[in-house]
Design a protein around this motif. Structure first.
Motif, PDB file in Angstrom:
ATOM      1  N   PRO A 143     -12.697   4.151  -1.687  1.00 50.55           N
ATOM      2  CA  PRO A 143     -13.854   4.202  -2.364  1.00 50.55           C
ATOM      3  C   PRO A 143     -15.150   4.441  -1.884  1.00 50.55           C
ATOM      4  O   PRO A 143     -15.394   4.089  -0.681  1.00 50.55           O
ATOM      5  CB  PRO A 143     -13.957   2.866  -3.347  1.00 50.55           C
ATOM      6  N   SER A 144     -15.985   4.956  -2.350  1.00 46.24           N
ATOM      7  CA  SER A 144     -17.531   5.315  -1.820  1.00 46.24           C
ATOM      8  C   SER A 144     -18.432   5.634  -3.022  1.00 46.24           C
ATOM      9  O   SER A 144     -17.909   5.526  -4.197  1.00 46.24           O
ATOM     10  CB  SER A 144     -17.261   6.534  -1.163  1.00 46.24           C
ATOM     11  N   ALA A 145     -19.701   5.461  -2.841  1.00 45.65           N
ATOM     12  CA  ALA A 145     -20.454   5.553  -3.587  1.00 45.65           C
ATOM     13  C   ALA A 145     -20.412   6.840  -4.422  1.00 45.65           C
ATOM     14  O   ALA A 145     -20.061   7.730  -3.559  1.00 45.65           O
ATOM     15  CB  ALA A 145     -21.993   5.533  -3.078  1.00 45.65           C
ATOM     16  N   PRO A 146     -20.538   7.052  -5.709  1.00 42.47           N
ATOM     17  CA  PRO A 146     -21.195   6.153  -6.459  1.00 42.47           C
ATOM     18  C   PRO A 146     -20.192   5.065  -7.261  1.00 42.47           C
ATOM     19  O   PRO A 146     -20.451   4.482  -8.383  1.00 42.47           O
ATOM     20  CB  PRO A 146     -21.965   6.869  -7.723  1.00 42.47           C
ATOM     21  N   GLU A 147     -18.803   5.225  -6.830  1.00 43.28           N
ATOM     22  CA  GLU A 147     -17.853   4.179  -7.353  1.00 43.28           C
ATOM     23  C   GLU A 147     -18.121   2.860  -7.421  1.00 43.28           C
ATOM     24  O   GLU A 147     -18.901   2.310  -6.403  1.00 43.28           O
ATOM     25  CB  GLU A 147     -16.445   4.538  -6.687  1.00 43.28           C
ATOM     26  N   ASN A 148     -17.795   2.266  -8.585  1.00 46.22           N
ATOM     27  CA  ASN A 148     -18.101   0.746  -8.633  1.00 46.22           C
ATOM     28  C   ASN A 148     -16.960  -0.011  -7.904  1.00 46.22           C
ATOM     29  O   ASN A 148     -15.758  -0.040  -8.612  1.00 46.22           O
ATOM     30  CB  ASN A 148     -18.073   0.467 -10.296  1.00 46.22           C
ATOM     31  N   PHE A 149     -16.971  -0.642  -6.705  1.00 48.04           N
ATOM     32  CA  PHE A 149     -16.075  -1.120  -5.807  1.00 48.04           C
ATOM     33  C   PHE A 149     -16.535  -2.111  -5.042  1.00 48.04           C
ATOM     34  O   PHE A 149     -17.544  -2.097  -4.608  1.00 48.04           O
ATOM     35  CB  PHE A 149     -15.123  -0.034  -5.147  1.00 48.04           C
ATOM     36  N   ILE A 150     -15.517  -2.903  -4.516  1.00 49.70           N
ATOM     37  CA  ILE A 150     -15.945  -3.690  -3.537  1.00 49.70           C
ATOM     38  C   ILE A 150     -14.567  -3.516  -2.590  1.00 49.70           C
ATOM     39  O   ILE A 150     -13.557  -2.935  -2.831  1.00 49.70           O
ATOM     40  CB  ILE A 150     -15.940  -5.128  -3.810  1.00 49.70           C
ATOM     41  N   THR A 151     -14.829  -3.920  -1.076  1.00 49.59           N
ATOM     42  CA  THR A 151     -13.879  -3.748  -0.065  1.00 49.59           C
ATOM     43  C   THR A 151     -13.572  -5.202   0.296  1.00 49.59           C
ATOM     44  O   THR A 151     -14.516  -6.151   0.537  1.00 49.59           O
ATOM     45  CB  THR A 151     -14.361  -2.947   1.145  1.00 49.59           C
ATOM     46  N   VAL A 152     -12.266  -5.809   0.180  1.00 48.86           N
ATOM     47  CA  VAL A 152     -12.214  -6.974   0.804  1.00 48.86           C
ATOM     48  C   VAL A 152     -10.885  -6.949   1.788  1.00 48.86           C
ATOM     49  O   VAL A 152     -10.108  -6.146   1.607  1.00 48.86           O
ATOM     50  CB  VAL A 152     -11.294  -8.009  -0.563  1.00 48.86           C
ATOM     51  N   SER A 153     -10.863  -7.625   2.833  1.00 51.08           N
ATOM     52  CA  SER A 153     -10.131  -7.637   3.851  1.00 51.08           C
ATOM     53  C   SER A 153      -8.667  -8.225   3.610  1.00 51.08           C
ATOM     54  O   SER A 153      -8.742  -9.623   2.956  1.00 51.08           O
ATOM     55  CB  SER A 153     -10.791  -8.208   5.093  1.00 51.08           C
ATOM     56  N   LEU A 154      -7.623  -7.695   3.967  1.00 52.34           N
ATOM     57  CA  LEU A 154      -6.263  -8.448   3.992  1.00 52.34           C
ATOM     58  C   LEU A 154      -6.081  -9.089   4.960  1.00 52.34           C
ATOM     59  O   LEU A 154      -5.014  -9.684   5.117  1.00 52.34           O
ATOM     60  CB  LEU A 154      -5.287  -6.979   3.808  1.00 52.34           C
ATOM     61  N   GLU A 155      -6.999  -9.408   6.018  1.00 53.91           N
ATOM     62  CA  GLU A 155      -6.650 -10.253   7.312  1.00 53.91           C
ATOM     63  C   GLU A 155      -7.059 -11.525   6.676  1.00 53.91           C
ATOM     64  O   GLU A 155      -6.833 -12.383   7.365  1.00 53.91           O
ATOM     65  CB  GLU A 155      -7.700  -9.633   8.258  1.00 53.91           C
ATOM     66  N   LYS A 156      -7.744 -11.845   5.495  1.00 53.71           N
ATOM     67  CA  LYS A 156      -7.731 -13.331   5.232  1.00 53.71           C
ATOM     68  C   LYS A 156      -6.634 -13.719   4.459  1.00 53.71           C
ATOM     69  O   LYS A 156      -5.699 -13.035   4.221  1.00 53.71           O
ATOM     70  CB  LYS A 156      -8.910 -13.097   4.048  1.00 53.71           C
ATOM     71  N   SER A 157      -6.590 -15.085   4.003  1.00 55.28           N
ATOM     72  CA  SER A 157      -5.457 -15.542   3.293  1.00 55.28           C
ATOM     73  C   SER A 157      -5.353 -15.179   1.924  1.00 55.28           C
ATOM     74  O   SER A 157      -6.660 -14.858   1.438  1.00 55.28           O
ATOM     75  CB  SER A 157      -5.392 -17.185   3.382  1.00 55.28           C
ATOM     76  N   LEU A 158      -4.371 -15.142   1.184  1.00 58.01           N
ATOM     77  CA  LEU A 158      -4.423 -14.839  -0.146  1.00 58.01           C
ATOM     78  C   LEU A 158      -5.453 -15.689  -0.981  1.00 58.01           C
ATOM     79  O   LEU A 158      -6.064 -15.162  -1.715  1.00 58.01           O
ATOM     80  CB  LEU A 158      -2.837 -15.126  -0.874  1.00 58.01           C
ATOM     81  N   PRO A 159      -5.504 -17.254  -0.738  1.00 64.38           N
ATOM     82  CA  PRO A 159      -6.431 -17.794  -1.707  1.00 64.38           C
ATOM     83  C   PRO A 159      -7.831 -17.335  -1.013  1.00 64.38           C
ATOM     84  O   PRO A 159      -8.649 -17.166  -2.312  1.00 64.38           O
ATOM     85  CB  PRO A 159      -6.251 -19.482  -1.156  1.00 64.38           C
ATOM     86  N   GLU A 160      -8.009 -16.811   0.077  1.00 64.12           N
ATOM     87  CA  GLU A 160      -9.423 -16.454   0.449  1.00 64.12           C
ATOM     88  C   GLU A 160      -9.835 -15.135  -0.332  1.00 64.12           C
ATOM     89  O   GLU A 160     -10.874 -15.098  -0.805  1.00 64.12           O
ATOM     90  CB  GLU A 160      -9.635 -16.315   1.839  1.00 64.12           C
ATOM     91  N   ILE A 161      -8.916 -14.140  -0.485  1.00 59.74           N
ATOM     92  CA  ILE A 161      -8.990 -13.075  -0.871  1.00 59.74           C
ATOM     93  C   ILE A 161      -9.322 -13.297  -2.571  1.00 59.74           C
ATOM     94  O   ILE A 161     -10.079 -12.548  -3.057  1.00 59.74           O
ATOM     95  CB  ILE A 161      -7.870 -12.080  -0.714  1.00 59.74           C
ATOM     96  N   VAL A 162      -8.449 -14.102  -3.140  1.00 56.55           N
ATOM     97  CA  VAL A 162      -8.630 -14.213  -4.706  1.00 56.55           C
ATOM     98  C   VAL A 162     -10.148 -14.756  -4.943  1.00 56.55           C
ATOM     99  O   VAL A 162     -10.770 -14.382  -5.414  1.00 56.55           O
ATOM    100  CB  VAL A 162      -7.531 -15.230  -4.959  1.00 56.55           C
ATOM    101  N   LEU A 163     -10.453 -15.862  -4.002  1.00 54.79           N
ATOM    102  CA  LEU A 163     -11.988 -16.666  -4.084  1.00 54.79           C
ATOM    103  C   LEU A 163     -12.910 -15.644  -3.876  1.00 54.79           C
ATOM    104  O   LEU A 163     -14.100 -15.599  -4.704  1.00 54.79           O
ATOM    105  CB  LEU A 163     -11.863 -17.579  -3.217  1.00 54.79           C
ATOM    106  N   GLU A 164     -12.863 -14.683  -2.954  1.00 51.33           N
ATOM    107  CA  GLU A 164     -13.760 -13.644  -2.671  1.00 51.33           C
ATOM    108  C   GLU A 164     -13.876 -12.701  -3.873  1.00 51.33           C
ATOM    109  O   GLU A 164     -15.204 -12.433  -4.514  1.00 51.33           O
ATOM    110  CB  GLU A 164     -13.534 -12.799  -1.647  1.00 51.33           C
ATOM    111  N   ILE A 165     -12.920 -12.248  -4.480  1.00 47.97           N
ATOM    112  CA  ILE A 165     -12.905 -11.447  -5.698  1.00 47.97           C
ATOM    113  C   ILE A 165     -13.390 -12.094  -6.784  1.00 47.97           C
ATOM    114  O   ILE A 165     -14.337 -11.487  -7.621  1.00 47.97           O
ATOM    115  CB  ILE A 165     -11.529 -10.696  -5.970  1.00 47.97           C
ATOM    116  N   GLU A 166     -13.087 -13.403  -7.057  1.00 46.92           N
ATOM    117  CA  GLU A 166     -13.462 -14.118  -8.360  1.00 46.92           C
ATOM    118  C   GLU A 166     -14.898 -14.263  -7.997  1.00 46.92           C
ATOM    119  O   GLU A 166     -15.687 -14.289  -9.040  1.00 46.92           O
ATOM    120  CB  GLU A 166     -12.890 -15.530  -8.472  1.00 46.92           C
TER     121      GLU A 166
END
Length: 158
Positions: free
Chosen positions: A129-152
């Motif tokens: 994804p790139s501008a102007p799309e509405n997106f965030i990028t989250v690293s999969l190198e984090k733990s699943l709970p960290e990924i979920v918390l970041e998105i939330e």
């Protein structure tokens, strides 16, 4: 979050599932009816005021446009900006990480029709994804709970 969850893999046609199980990557022709069906689900839930999470490998910009606007996007190559069938408001979460981490997770997934050998074809198809799309990028190198918390956290910030 208390939102409905949909796994896009559940909506692939039997032909597409068979093709992937045979190690053959899907093409745009295979994916368009699937993406339109997913758009219809999102549109229906939106009409009922229901927030949803859709797990989906919307690899190309065009695929994300179809999720936003349905078949209209196929003809126009962009989401619909106004009118009766206005594009849905979607936050795309791009899960990004090294191939070895993703391969490891795919190998642990049992009984799925898509073999890990197709991962390369998905990376070959990927248009991050790139501008102007509405997106965030989250690293999969984090733990699943960290990924979920970041998105939330990002969802709650608006």
């Amino acid at each position: 979050l208390g939102w409905k969850f949909y796994d896009a893999d559940d909506y692939h046609s039997p032909e597409s599932k068979k093709k992937m199980a045979e190690g053959k990557p899907l093409n745009d022709e295979d994916r368009m009816p699937w993406l339109c069906a997913l758009h219809d689900i999102l549109r229906r839930e939106d009409a009922f005021g229901q927030d949803v999470i859709l797990a989906c490998s919307a690899l190309k910009k065009m695929y994300r446009y179809v999720l936003l606007s349905g078949p209209f996007a196929i003809a126009s190559n962009e989401p619909e900006e106004s009118g009766e069938n206005e594009a849905l408001k979607i936050l795309f979460v791009h899960l990004d990480g090294p191939t070895d981490i993703i391969t490891g997770r795919l190998e642990k997934r049992g009984g799925h029709f898509m073999p890990p050998e197709l991962l390369k074809s998905q990376f070959d198809t990927l248009e991050p994804p790139s501008a102007p799309e509405n997106f965030i990028t989250v690293s999969l190198e984090k733990s699943l709970p960290e990924i979920v918390l970041e998105i939330e956290s990002i969802i709650f910030q608006g």
